[in-house]
Design an enzyme around this catalytic site. Structure first.
Site, PDB file in Angstrom:
ATOM      1  N   GLY A   1      45.174  38.956  40.048  1.00 12.73           N
ATOM      2  CA  GLY A   1      45.476  37.879  39.100  1.00 12.73           C
ATOM      3  C   GLY A   1      46.960  37.700  38.862  1.00 12.73           C
ATOM      4  O   GLY A   1      47.757  37.580  39.807  1.00 12.73           O
TER       5      GLY A   1
ATOM      6  N   GLY B   1      41.321  38.712  44.688  1.00 11.72           N
ATOM      7  CA  GLY B   1      39.891  39.007  44.534  1.00 11.72           C
ATOM      8  C   GLY B   1      39.464  40.322  45.161  1.00 11.72           C
ATOM      9  O   GLY B   1      38.676  41.079  44.576  1.00 11.72           O
TER      10      GLY B   1
ATOM     11  N   LYS C   1      40.939  37.789  28.920  1.00  7.94           N
ATOM     12  CA  LYS C   1      39.577  37.968  28.414  1.00  7.94           C
ATOM     13  C   LYS C   1      38.887  39.188  28.996  1.00  7.94           C
ATOM     14  O   LYS C   1      39.163  39.559  30.137  1.00  7.94           O
ATOM     15  CB  LYS C   1      38.746  36.740  28.787  1.00  7.94           C
ATOM     16  CG  LYS C   1      39.244  35.470  28.152  1.00  7.94           C
ATOM     17  CD  LYS C   1      38.399  34.313  28.612  1.00  7.94           C
ATOM     18  CE  LYS C   1      38.726  33.061  27.817  1.00  7.94           C
ATOM     19  NZ  LYS C   1      37.879  31.944  28.201  1.00  7.94           N
TER      20      LYS C   1
ATOM     21  N   ARG D   1      52.543  36.445  53.518  1.00  8.07           N
ATOM     22  CA  ARG D   1      51.344  36.989  54.179  1.00  8.07           C
ATOM     23  C   ARG D   1      51.562  37.159  55.681  1.00  8.07           C
ATOM     24  O   ARG D   1      50.994  38.066  56.289  1.00  8.07           O
ATOM     25  CB  ARG D   1      50.143  36.074  53.936  1.00  8.07           C
ATOM     26  CG  ARG D   1      49.556  36.282  52.568  1.00  8.07           C
ATOM     27  CD  ARG D   1      48.240  35.565  52.408  1.00  8.07           C
ATOM     28  NE  ARG D   1      47.581  36.056  51.220  1.00  8.07           N
ATOM     29  CZ  ARG D   1      46.623  35.400  50.567  1.00  8.07           C
ATOM     30  NH1 ARG D   1      46.208  34.238  51.005  1.00  8.07           N
ATOM     31  NH2 ARG D   1      46.069  35.919  49.486  1.00  8.07           N
TER      32      ARG D   1
HETATM   33  P1  AMP Z   1      44.307  37.328  33.423  1.00  8.70           P
HETATM   34  O1  AMP Z   1      44.365  36.139  34.334  1.00  8.70           O
HETATM   35  O2  AMP Z   1      42.952  37.616  32.868  1.00  8.70           O
HETATM   36  O3  AMP Z   1      44.976  38.544  34.007  1.00  8.70           O
HETATM   37  O4  AMP Z   1      45.129  36.906  32.119  1.00  8.70           O
HETATM   38  C1  AMP Z   1      46.490  36.595  32.175  1.00  8.70           C
HETATM   39  C2  AMP Z   1      46.788  35.663  31.030  1.00  8.70           C
HETATM   40  O5  AMP Z   1      46.528  36.309  29.798  1.00  8.70           O
HETATM   41  C3  AMP Z   1      48.240  35.255  30.993  1.00  8.70           C
HETATM   42  O6  AMP Z   1      48.311  33.865  31.158  1.00  8.70           O
HETATM   43  C4  AMP Z   1      48.695  35.648  29.603  1.00  8.70           C
HETATM   44  O7  AMP Z   1      49.529  34.699  28.976  1.00  8.70           O
HETATM   45  C5  AMP Z   1      47.403  35.753  28.844  1.00  8.70           C
HETATM   46  N1  AMP Z   1      47.524  36.615  27.672  1.00  8.70           N
HETATM   47  C6  AMP Z   1      47.900  37.875  27.631  1.00  8.70           C
HETATM   48  N2  AMP Z   1      47.932  38.339  26.374  1.00  8.70           N
HETATM   49  C7  AMP Z   1      47.577  37.312  25.575  1.00  8.70           C
HETATM   50  C8  AMP Z   1      47.407  37.155  24.164  1.00  8.70           C
HETATM   51  N3  AMP Z   1      47.623  38.168  23.339  1.00  8.70           N
HETATM   52  N4  AMP Z   1      47.003  35.960  23.710  1.00  8.70           N
HETATM   53  C9  AMP Z   1      46.794  34.946  24.560  1.00  8.70           C
HETATM   54  N5  AMP Z   1      46.920  35.028  25.896  1.00  8.70           N
HETATM   55  C10 AMP Z   1      47.305  36.195  26.404  1.00  8.70           C
END
Ligand code: AMP
Length: 404
Positions: A361, A384, A204, A43
């Site tokens: 993320g 964010g 999610k 940064r």
């Molecule tokens: P996010 O922080 O919402 O971008 O999610 C990232 C996380 O989603 C990572 O830790 C991945 O391991 C998880 N992820 C991605 N695809 C899958 C899946 N099919 N089943 C479980 N976890 C997942």
């Protein structure tokens, strides 16, 4: 004058000589510190060009930043003093630290600073007025400078005194890092070359509803991968068995699909998937059609047919916007889909065929894991702020720099 929608350093220089002028520069010095020293200076490296350009013209650069969450109280655990040596080292300039960001302490350090040098003020969040975006506190900050430069896109989603209120009290400009980020983001969604493909992955959909809602009305193709794709598959009546899935969000998923259809955005869900019985590195796995997940199995990645579909979309696209991995990228071999797609986008970008912007993320980690990050047009580390921008929100710190 620049042609941009926001004022830049070029506008500041066009207003006259800045030698000896005091420039208050908002930086994001919320950097990792271990054993009293900065452990990752990324940064700081990003803001050095702005610091050097200003000091090169004889300005006194006064750095303002938050550090951690001291909740409006002076708590030396969150002192920026530990960061001063790293700023000096990265910039190659003399940096003087002031024990407070307002008042006599700050004013006297600034008064004795030499033109072309840097003053680092103590954590703005030692004062409650910072997070309250308090006018009187912003007046105190503004009294210390002749102009304001914001080079902290990653803090621009917060309306705080050092990002928002202060910009209304002084002539305000975007620093070079902010300028690069805003130019990349505008090129990706505000005025993109079409067709635009957005890739949204991750665990999610509950954390990305606003983002999906905004993207479907802006892009030509929306690729949904990762755990969140399972929720969309289930919403279409597919049994995803043991897969991560937000079954209670079926209606929401169907609404997003309907909104996409109405907007003429084609949603691409995985056609085939890689499944395993356990969420574990090197777990025995196989590729099956998304409609045929075997009992006791969970989806952990997109399959090879889906990867081929994506490749064809990328070949035809002009712009790619990416947030979130397509599978459980931390555990091999379930990083395969993310790696293949990321490397393809990186290659097309390198060939000059694509403008590619990614961030938010785990995206940076996933692209680094694929060895693809360096060849994307722009990878935002802003977290964010990048996500709020993808959600179509107005970022207060950016809005405050706009010309209108
Ligand atoms: P996010 O922080 O919402 O971008 O999610 C990232 C996380 O989603 C990572 O830790 C991945 O391991 C998880 N992820 C991605 N695809 C899958 C899946 N099919 N089943 C479980 N976890 C997942």
């Amino acid at each position: 004058m620049s042609e941009k929608s926001f004022a830049t350093l070029d506008d500041l220089f066009a207003h006259g000589d800045i030698a000896g002028k005091r420039v208050l520069m908002r930086a994001d010095l919320n950097v990792p510190v271990r054993d009293g020293a900065v452990s990752d200076a990324t940064r700081i490296e990003r803001i050095v060009p702005t610091i050097r350009e200003l000091t090169g013209k004889g300005a006194i650069v006064i750095l303002l930043s938050h550090f951690g969450r001291p909740k409006g109280e002076r708590n030396l655990e969150f002192s920026l003093k530990a960061v001063a040596p790293a700023v000096a080292e990265e910039s190659g300039l003399e940096v003087t630290f002031a024990d407070d960001c307002v008042g006599d302490t700050a004013a006297s350090v600034i008064a004795s600073a030499k033109p072309g040098s840097v003053v680092l003020l103590e954590n703005t969040r030692f004062h409650k007025g910072e997070t309250d975006n308090d006018g009187a506190f912003a007046d105190q900050l503004a009294a210390l400078g002749d102009a304001y430069v914001n080079d902290a896109f990653s803090a621009a989603h917060r309306a705080h005194a050092s990002t928002e209120a202060i910009a209304k009290r002084l002539p305000a400009y975007a620093g070079r890092a902010m300028e690069a980020e805003l130019t990349a983001l505008e090129g990706a969604l505000a005025k993109p070359e079409k067709p635009v493909v957005a890739i949204v992955g991750g665990a999610k959909i509950s954390t990305k509803l606003d983002l999906l809602g905004n993207l479907v009305s802006r892009v030509d193709y929306l690729v949904i991968g990762g755990g969140m794709a399972n929720t969309f598959l289930a919403a279409q009546g597919i049994d995803v068995k043991k897969s991560l899935c937000e079954h209670d969000l079926g209606d929401t998923a169907r609404e997003i699909l309907a909104k996409a259809e109405a907007a003429g955005c084609q949603v691409l869900l995985p056609r085939d998937v890689v499944v395993a019985e356990e969420f574990k590195a090197m777990a025995p796995c196989k590729t099956v059609p998304a409609t045929e997940v075997p009992d006791g199995h969970m989806i952990l990645d997109v399959g090879s047919d889906t990867i081929a579909d994506l490749a064809a979309r990328f070949e035809a696209a002009k712009t790619v916007v990416w947030n979130g991995p397509l599978g459980a990228f931390e555990i091999a071999p379930f990083d395969n889909g993310t790696n293949a797609a990321a490397r393809h986008v990186a290659m097309l970008t390198k060939m000059g065929e694509l403008n590619s912007v990614a961030g938010g993320g785990d995206t940076v980690a996933a692209l680094n894991n694929a060895g693809a990050a360096d060849d994307f047009s722009y990878v935002s580390t802003a977290g964010g702020a990048f996500l709020e921008w993808l959600e179509g929100k107005t970022l207060p710190g950016v809005d405050a720099l706009s010309r209108s």
